[in-house]
Design a protein around this motif. Structure first.
Motif, PDB file in Angstrom:
ATOM      1  N   ALA A  63      43.027 -44.549  12.374  1.00 23.32           N
ATOM      2  CA  ALA A  63      42.951 -43.571  11.225  1.00 23.32           C
ATOM      3  C   ALA A  63      41.261 -43.493  10.490  1.00 23.32           C
ATOM      4  O   ALA A  63      41.210 -42.429  10.179  1.00 23.32           O
ATOM      5  CB  ALA A  63      43.860 -44.141  10.200  1.00 23.32           C
ATOM      6  N   PHE A  64      40.597 -44.967  10.335  1.00 21.70           N
ATOM      7  CA  PHE A  64      39.487 -44.722   9.606  1.00 21.70           C
ATOM      8  C   PHE A  64      38.320 -44.355  10.390  1.00 21.70           C
ATOM      9  O   PHE A  64      37.662 -43.202   9.717  1.00 21.70           O
ATOM     10  CB  PHE A  64      38.971 -46.190   9.277  1.00 21.70           C
ATOM     11  N   VAL A  65      38.054 -44.267  11.762  1.00 16.99           N
ATOM     12  CA  VAL A  65      36.992 -43.864  12.242  1.00 16.99           C
ATOM     13  C   VAL A  65      37.044 -42.357  12.482  1.00 16.99           C
ATOM     14  O   VAL A  65      35.735 -41.948  11.921  1.00 16.99           O
ATOM     15  CB  VAL A  65      36.842 -44.575  14.026  1.00 16.99           C
ATOM     16  N   PRO A  66      38.010 -41.576  12.822  1.00 15.04           N
ATOM     17  CA  PRO A  66      37.790 -40.179  12.700  1.00 15.04           C
ATOM     18  C   PRO A  66      37.582 -39.519  11.411  1.00 15.04           C
ATOM     19  O   PRO A  66      36.854 -38.715  11.307  1.00 15.04           O
ATOM     20  CB  PRO A  66      39.094 -39.704  13.294  1.00 15.04           C
ATOM     21  N   LEU A  67      38.186 -40.352  10.224  1.00 12.47           N
ATOM     22  CA  LEU A  67      37.834 -39.687   8.891  1.00 12.47           C
ATOM     23  C   LEU A  67      36.627 -39.946   8.490  1.00 12.47           C
ATOM     24  O   LEU A  67      35.723 -39.182   7.917  1.00 12.47           O
ATOM     25  CB  LEU A  67      38.743 -40.427   7.870  1.00 12.47           C
TER      26      LEU A  67
END
Length: 513
Positions: A63-67
């Motif tokens: 979830a964190f990397v794309p955001l």
């Protein structure tokens, strides 16, 4: 950095960390063997690792990397830094709360994870005591996961990929140093786990500073971006960590099968994790930011090309590993583990479990290839639904196979569930119009399988021919067998046309879109 180069950068460092991990497992086997103390330590180690894999490493990074990457590209480094600082503050607060609750919940939590331990006096209490020592490791390794996500999004893969080396080195040092003065060798191993989490966190603090992305301590606030992150983390936990969930189910059931069963599965899984980590984690880590950039640029053709090449890499490297671990499992275990408290009888128990786990190795790796396509599109609900199906199947197969096959049946159940999970994920991705096998992958997949079969027959013949040498020098014989396998497979894939060395070099040089 090109996708191919990123995969090999991460894979190279991960290989180093897995080799160091094997050295650690050899030391643990020598000191703990496979019995009451080792079972208790394995549970104490797996408990925080299960939470890490589900929430910190798998779902959080997905979830964190794309955001973070989107924030970095659209608003710049400072905005991305502020988002990472808030995510760190919220994640740290939540994980710290979980650690406190679990510390208080001991030993009752052990009854839920390993109810069969109650059959042996003192085993529950020992597992609870060791878990209290290891559980704070979860806080440090969760923050390491966030730091790794930031560095990966910046294209700095090496620092994060190399941190597990510190886990192994620190764990081994503490085990050797504290074993003579600890109540049990399990206590020394547990303190080593905690110290390794601290060392990894401090190492990535330095790496973040070198990347000019140091994170300040801020008050945790649920900003809109953090709320979006949390909404994606919660459903993604099972989707990204289905392998760990299945292993957890195995642990619960194995604790009731026989004394040592938890350890047999642990040692087998650690060997299976070597190619899984080197190949699967490397590909998944490199693929996610690549797909995110390509999809943001609306270059769907490039995204599908990246997916196919990542799958080709996965098959090319994981299939021979699965075949080799099945054929050479017994000699590998005998050389690596069979010393000190680890007996030949333990080798006979671990080897078939390793073969069963290996049957699912290509599936485990390709799941790491397929799931980034969902996460890059901010879709975490589809993997979690499919993960639930896989888990239910795993439980059913565990219960069905544990009586006739014992702990080996549990390893086989995990492998079957992984294949079902992969098939469902791939089918759904294709149904949504996001992926299809290209002609190159179709043409080369069967050639890779044929090459693996050729390698296996050669290894079986070589193993029989080298039996006299095995009786004299085990390590030298095993090394020779591995070299024979590598040369045979390498020659077969080139001759049959499963790969092309020129394309390999191009993949390492070419810039990603």
């Amino acid at each position: 950095m090109s996708l191919g180069k990123a995969i090999f950068t991460i894979g190279g460092w991960t290989m180093a960390s897995r080799v160091a991990g094997l050295a650690r497992e050899m030391l643990v086997a020598d000191y703990l063997g496979a019995g009451t103390i080792s079972d208790a330590f394995m549970v104490a180690f797996r408990f925080p690792n299960m939470f890490r894999a589900l929430f910190a490493e798998g779902a959080f990074n997905a979830a964190f990397v794309p955001l973070f990457a989107a924030k970095l590209e659209s608003e710049g480094r400072e905005a991305a830094r502020q988002f990472a600082e808030q995510a760190c503050a919220v994640l740290g607060s939540l994980v710290a709360l979980v650690v406190i609750v679990m510390e208080i919940a001991m030993p009752w939590a052990i009854y839920g994870l390993a109810p069969g331990f109650d059959d042996i006096p003192g085993k529950i209490e020992l597992a609870a005591e060791l878990s209290r020592i290891t559980f704070p490791y979860l806080l440090f390794i969760s923050l390491v996961s966030l730091q790794s996500g930031v560095l990966n999004a910046l294209g700095r893969f090496a620092a994060a990929a190399g941190t597990p080396v510190l886990l192994s080195v620190t764990s081994m040092a503490l085990l050797v140093a504290l074993a003579p003065i600890s109540p049990t060798v399990g206590h020394a191993a547990a303190w080593g786990v905690l110290a390794s989490g601290v060392s990894q966190f401090l190492w990535l603090l330095i790496s973040m500073r070198r990347a000019a992305m140091s994170l300040r301590l801020v008050k945790p606030v649920l900003t809109p971006e953090v709320k979006t992150l949390l909404k994606k983390v919660v459903p993604g936990a099972l989707g990204a960590g289905v392998y760990q969930v299945n292993l957890l189910i195995n642990t619960v059931i194995a604790s009731s099968v026989a004394n040592g069963a938890v350890s047999f599965l642990y040692y087998a899984d650690r060997l299976n994790q070597l190619p899984l980590g080197v190949v699967g984690v490397a590909i998944g880590t490199a693929l996610l930011p690549t797909l995110t950039r390509q999809l943001r640029a609306r270059d769907l053709a490039a995204a599908e090309q990246s997916q196919n090449r990542a799958m080709e890499f996965g098959l090319l490297l994981s299939l021979p590993a699965a075949f080799a671990l099945t054929v050479l499992g017994h000699p590998i275990i005998a050389v690596l583990y069979e010393h000190g408290a680890f007996t030949p009888a333990d080798t006979d128990k671990v080897a078939p479990a390793l073969a069963a786990f290996s049957a699912g190795l290509p599936a485990y790796v390709l799941i790491k290839v397929v799931t980034p396509s969902f996460f890059a599109r901010h879709d975490t609900s589809t993997p979690v639904r499919i993960a639930m199906i896989s888990m239910v199947l795993n439980i059913a197969l565990n219960l069905a196979l544990m009586r006739p096959l014992g702990h080996v049946g549990m390893a086989l159940a995990t492998a079957i569930a992984a294949w079902v999970n992969l098939v469902l994920l791939s089918w759904r991705l294709h149904q949504m119009g996001y992926f299809s096998l290209d002609d190159r992958l179709k043409a080369r997949a069967w050639r890779i399988v044929v090459s693996c079969v050729v390698m296996s027959f050669v290894l079986l013949a070589a193993q029989k021919a080298l039996a006299p040498a095995w009786a004299v020098w085990r390590l030298g014989t095993l090394v020779l067998l591995i070299v024979i396998g590598l040369v045979t497979y390498g020659g077969a894939i080139v001759m049959i046309g499963a790969t092309n060395l020129g394309e390999f070099k191009t993949a390492l040089r070419r810039k990603a879109d």
